[in-house]
Design an enzyme around this catalytic site. Sequence first.
Site, short mmCIF file in Angstrom:
data_model
loop_
_atom_site.label_atom_id
_atom_site.label_comp_id
_atom_site.label_asym_id
_atom_site.label_seq_id
_atom_site.Cartn_x
_atom_site.Cartn_y
_atom_site.Cartn_z
N GLU A 37 0.85 -1.19 0.00
CA GLU A 37 0.00 0.00 0.00
C GLU A 37 0.88 1.24 0.00
O GLU A 37 1.76 1.39 0.85
CB GLU A 37 -0.88 -0.02 1.26
N LYS A 126 -9.73 -2.72 8.63
CA LYS A 126 -8.44 -2.41 9.25
C LYS A 126 -8.65 -2.00 10.70
O LYS A 126 -9.31 -1.00 10.97
CB LYS A 126 -7.78 -1.28 8.44
#
Length: 209
Positions: A37, A126
Amino acid sequence: VEKLRQEKLVAIVRLPSSEHTQAVVEAIYQGGIKCIEVTVTTPGALDTIAHFAKNGPEDLLIGVGSVVDGETTKKSIEAGAKYIITPALQSDVVETAHQMDTPVIPGCFTPVEILGAHKLGCELIKLFPAEFVGSKYVKAIKAPMPYVDLIATGGVTLENIPDWFDNGATGVAIGSRTLKGFDPEKGNYEQITANSKAFQERVEAYFKK
């Protein structure tokens, strides 16, 4: 989503300039981490994402992080991001990404936020900032909500990786620890590769036991 579930490890790239971003991503990938990411707080993040989406290895799943609005979500997906990660649950981000057939992993902390993300159709969530609650928090959350899949982010170390998985985490994410010992002036990218390899091997070893 299935690739993220399978790999179980996401590396977060957050840098103060665009000068080393591409090389850092490549070094992490060389260490065996396939899900990377790049945060939008990194200058030139979308250019980096576009580069790897077009020219990167087929098994590299490049995503974007720190997204907080629908417009950035749209631009990131158009650049080639395969998934969107946020620091907080934002409905416009989720709606925009899902309209563009792209998964969102929203940052959530409380049971209310986690359930809200699940109800918005987020298949992965998350847990952030995870270091303030610890791995047993995952077990506590999943007791009444076994259907939520949590990726612990924040405070994940080589030593505590087993704890997160023991308590039911679907995955873990690491950030600055991949850069430990890296000096841009020396260009010792092999240190990033070594750090990434250690985390990748730690995760693999857990699931082989």
